[in-house]
Design a protein around this motif. Structure first.
Motif, PDB file in Angstrom:
ATOM      1  N   ALA A   6      12.945  14.700 -30.533  1.00 35.53           N
ATOM      2  CA  ALA A   6      13.772  13.854 -31.392  1.00 35.53           C
ATOM      3  C   ALA A   6      13.573  12.378 -31.059  1.00 35.53           C
ATOM      4  O   ALA A   6      13.435  11.540 -31.959  1.00 35.53           O
ATOM      5  CB  ALA A   6      15.250  14.237 -31.237  1.00 35.53           C
ATOM      6  N   GLY A   7      13.554  12.038 -29.761  1.00 35.47           N
ATOM      7  CA  GLY A   7      13.351  10.643 -29.353  1.00 35.47           C
ATOM      8  C   GLY A   7      11.996  10.116 -29.788  1.00 35.47           C
ATOM      9  O   GLY A   7      11.875   8.996 -30.282  1.00 35.47           O
ATOM     10  N   MET A   8      10.968  10.926 -29.604  1.00 36.42           N
ATOM     11  CA  MET A   8       9.614  10.509 -29.984  1.00 36.42           C
ATOM     12  C   MET A   8       9.484  10.376 -31.505  1.00 36.42           C
ATOM     13  O   MET A   8       8.832   9.460 -31.997  1.00 36.42           O
ATOM     14  CB  MET A   8       8.587  11.503 -29.443  1.00 36.42           C
ATOM     15  CG  MET A   8       8.521  11.537 -27.917  1.00 36.42           C
ATOM     16  SD  MET A   8       7.982   9.986 -27.188  1.00 36.42           S
ATOM     17  CE  MET A   8       6.229  10.180 -27.357  1.00 36.42           C
ATOM     18  N   GLU A  45       2.254   5.258 -24.255  1.00 35.13           N
ATOM     19  CA  GLU A  45       3.160   4.551 -23.336  1.00 35.13           C
ATOM     20  C   GLU A  45       4.175   3.723 -24.121  1.00 35.13           C
ATOM     21  O   GLU A  45       5.354   3.693 -23.798  1.00 35.13           O
ATOM     22  CB  GLU A  45       2.387   3.593 -22.428  1.00 35.13           C
ATOM     23  CG  GLU A  45       1.762   4.187 -21.221  1.00 35.13           C
ATOM     24  CD  GLU A  45       1.149   3.109 -20.345  1.00 35.13           C
ATOM     25  OE1 GLU A  45       1.296   3.227 -19.126  1.00 35.13           O
ATOM     26  OE2 GLU A  45       0.541   2.159 -20.879  1.00 35.13           O
ATOM     27  N   ARG A  46       3.684   3.054 -25.135  1.00 34.83           N
ATOM     28  CA  ARG A  46       4.566   2.219 -25.968  1.00 34.83           C
ATOM     29  C   ARG A  46       5.564   3.100 -26.722  1.00 34.83           C
ATOM     30  O   ARG A  46       6.751   2.799 -26.783  1.00 34.83           O
ATOM     31  CB  ARG A  46       3.736   1.393 -26.945  1.00 34.83           C
ATOM     32  CG  ARG A  46       4.593   0.473 -27.761  1.00 34.83           C
ATOM     33  CD  ARG A  46       3.781  -0.650 -28.386  1.00 34.83           C
ATOM     34  NE  ARG A  46       4.716  -1.476 -29.113  1.00 34.83           N
ATOM     35  CZ  ARG A  46       4.728  -1.607 -30.428  1.00 34.83           C
ATOM     36  NH1 ARG A  46       3.812  -1.018 -31.160  1.00 34.83           N
ATOM     37  NH2 ARG A  46       5.634  -2.349 -31.009  1.00 34.83           N
ATOM     38  N   LEU A  47       5.074   4.177 -27.284  1.00 32.76           N
ATOM     39  CA  LEU A  47       5.930   5.110 -28.008  1.00 32.76           C
ATOM     40  C   LEU A  47       7.024   5.660 -27.088  1.00 32.76           C
ATOM     41  O   LEU A  47       8.203   5.702 -27.447  1.00 32.76           O
ATOM     42  CB  LEU A  47       5.070   6.242 -28.575  1.00 32.76           C
ATOM     43  CG  LEU A  47       5.730   7.192 -29.544  1.00 32.76           C
ATOM     44  CD1 LEU A  47       6.128   6.463 -30.825  1.00 32.76           C
ATOM     45  CD2 LEU A  47       4.781   8.335 -29.864  1.00 32.76           C
ATOM     46  N   GLU A  48       6.656   6.031 -25.874  1.00 27.39           N
ATOM     47  CA  GLU A  48       7.623   6.555 -24.903  1.00 27.39           C
ATOM     48  C   GLU A  48       8.650   5.492 -24.506  1.00 27.39           C
ATOM     49  O   GLU A  48       9.826   5.799 -24.318  1.00 27.39           O
ATOM     50  CB  GLU A  48       6.891   7.093 -23.673  1.00 27.39           C
ATOM     51  CG  GLU A  48       6.136   8.369 -23.950  1.00 27.39           C
ATOM     52  CD  GLU A  48       5.223   8.787 -22.812  1.00 27.39           C
ATOM     53  OE1 GLU A  48       5.255   8.154 -21.737  1.00 27.39           O
ATOM     54  OE2 GLU A  48       4.462   9.760 -23.014  1.00 27.39           O
ATOM     55  N   GLU A  49       8.211   4.246 -24.378  1.00 24.51           N
ATOM     56  CA  GLU A  49       9.143   3.167 -24.007  1.00 24.51           C
ATOM     57  C   GLU A  49      10.140   2.899 -25.131  1.00 24.51           C
ATOM     58  O   GLU A  49      11.327   2.693 -24.880  1.00 24.51           O
ATOM     59  CB  GLU A  49       8.379   1.892 -23.655  1.00 24.51           C
ATOM     60  CG  GLU A  49       9.261   0.733 -23.256  1.00 24.51           C
ATOM     61  CD  GLU A  49      10.017   0.921 -21.950  1.00 24.51           C
ATOM     62  OE1 GLU A  49      10.868   0.068 -21.645  1.00 24.51           O
ATOM     63  OE2 GLU A  49       9.785   1.912 -21.229  1.00 24.51           O
ATOM     64  N   ILE A  50       9.683   2.916 -26.371  1.00 24.11           N
ATOM     65  CA  ILE A  50      10.592   2.736 -27.509  1.00 24.11           C
ATOM     66  C   ILE A  50      11.626   3.862 -27.507  1.00 24.11           C
ATOM     67  O   ILE A  50      12.827   3.629 -27.681  1.00 24.11           O
ATOM     68  CB  ILE A  50       9.828   2.697 -28.852  1.00 24.11           C
ATOM     69  CG1 ILE A  50       8.864   1.510 -28.908  1.00 24.11           C
ATOM     70  CG2 ILE A  50      10.781   2.694 -30.034  1.00 24.11           C
ATOM     71  CD1 ILE A  50       9.502   0.148 -28.966  1.00 24.11           C
ATOM     72  N   ALA A  51      11.182   5.097 -27.274  1.00 27.13           N
ATOM     73  CA  ALA A  51      12.106   6.233 -27.211  1.00 27.13           C
ATOM     74  C   ALA A  51      13.095   6.054 -26.053  1.00 27.13           C
ATOM     75  O   ALA A  51      14.291   6.304 -26.205  1.00 27.13           O
ATOM     76  CB  ALA A  51      11.324   7.538 -27.060  1.00 27.13           C
ATOM     77  N   ARG A  52      12.617   5.616 -24.898  1.00 26.61           N
ATOM     78  CA  ARG A  52      13.482   5.401 -23.737  1.00 26.61           C
ATOM     79  C   ARG A  52      14.518   4.316 -24.009  1.00 26.61           C
ATOM     80  O   ARG A  52      15.677   4.426 -23.622  1.00 26.61           O
ATOM     81  CB  ARG A  52      12.646   5.027 -22.507  1.00 26.61           C
ATOM     82  CG  ARG A  52      13.463   4.976 -21.221  1.00 26.61           C
ATOM     83  CD  ARG A  52      12.774   4.189 -20.137  1.00 26.61           C
ATOM     84  NE  ARG A  52      12.587   2.792 -20.464  1.00 26.61           N
ATOM     85  CZ  ARG A  52      13.544   1.855 -20.479  1.00 26.61           C
ATOM     86  NH1 ARG A  52      14.779   2.177 -20.213  1.00 26.61           N
ATOM     87  NH2 ARG A  52      13.260   0.604 -20.778  1.00 26.61           N
TER      88      ARG A  52
END
Length: 164
Positions: A154-156, A137-144
């Motif tokens: 690429a975002g991840m 969840e944290r990783l996805e939020e940083i990417a977002r």
């Protein structure tokens, strides 16, 4: 702001004011060749944020304040500067609890804990909710936060690099 000059001007007042017998003013020459001027008049949002972070960093080893709060210290920051600010805040967290509201992924990626804050409107009422992000969840939020689709490779990948 490597070549910036910062000074503090203290002026003795003839008559006592509401805050005492002296007026203190922060002065900044943000660029070479400029004379120092009142920070409140000439400082951009980013410059004011960086001066405040610098002052808090210098005073942190001497103050008795256990918690430092930075509300959107990322205003006016570019990528490289945001990386530096994130590192400085991480260093401050060694001796203080640091709470930071940010929209910059390089700053958020330095956090030990990450909370997501969202506003929701139901009918005519607005509610603010907050929850702790962990793991993916944290990783996805940083990417977002970087402006892309959280689920793209690429975002991840970039989010992982920032967090490492």
């Amino acid at each position: 702001m490597e070549q910036a000059k910062y000074t503090t001007r203290v002026t003795h007042l003839d008559e006592p004011g509401a805050n005492g017998m002296e007026k203190t003013e922060f002065m900044l020459a943000a660029n070479p060749g400029l004379p120092p001027a009142p920070l409140r008049k000439i400082g951009s949002g980013g410059e004011i944020s960086r001066v405040m972070l610098s002052l808090k960093s210098v005073l942190a080893s001497r103050d008795m304040i256990p918690t430092l709060v930075f509300d959107e210290i990322d205003v006016g920051l570019s990528g490289e500067t945001a990386l530096r600010v994130g590192k400085l805040m991480e260093t401050l967290s060694d001796s203080h609890q640091v709470l930071c509201v940010t929209h910059h992924a390089p700053i958020a990626a330095r956090a030990e804990n990450h909370l997501s804050v969202r506003k929701n409107t139901v009918k005519k009422d607005t509610f603010t909710g907050m929850r702790v992000l962990r793991g993916d969840e944290r990783l996805e939020e940083i990417a977002r936060m970087m402006g892309g689709e959280a689920s793209t490779d690429a975002g991840m990948k970039l989010a992982r690099q920032l967090m490492d």
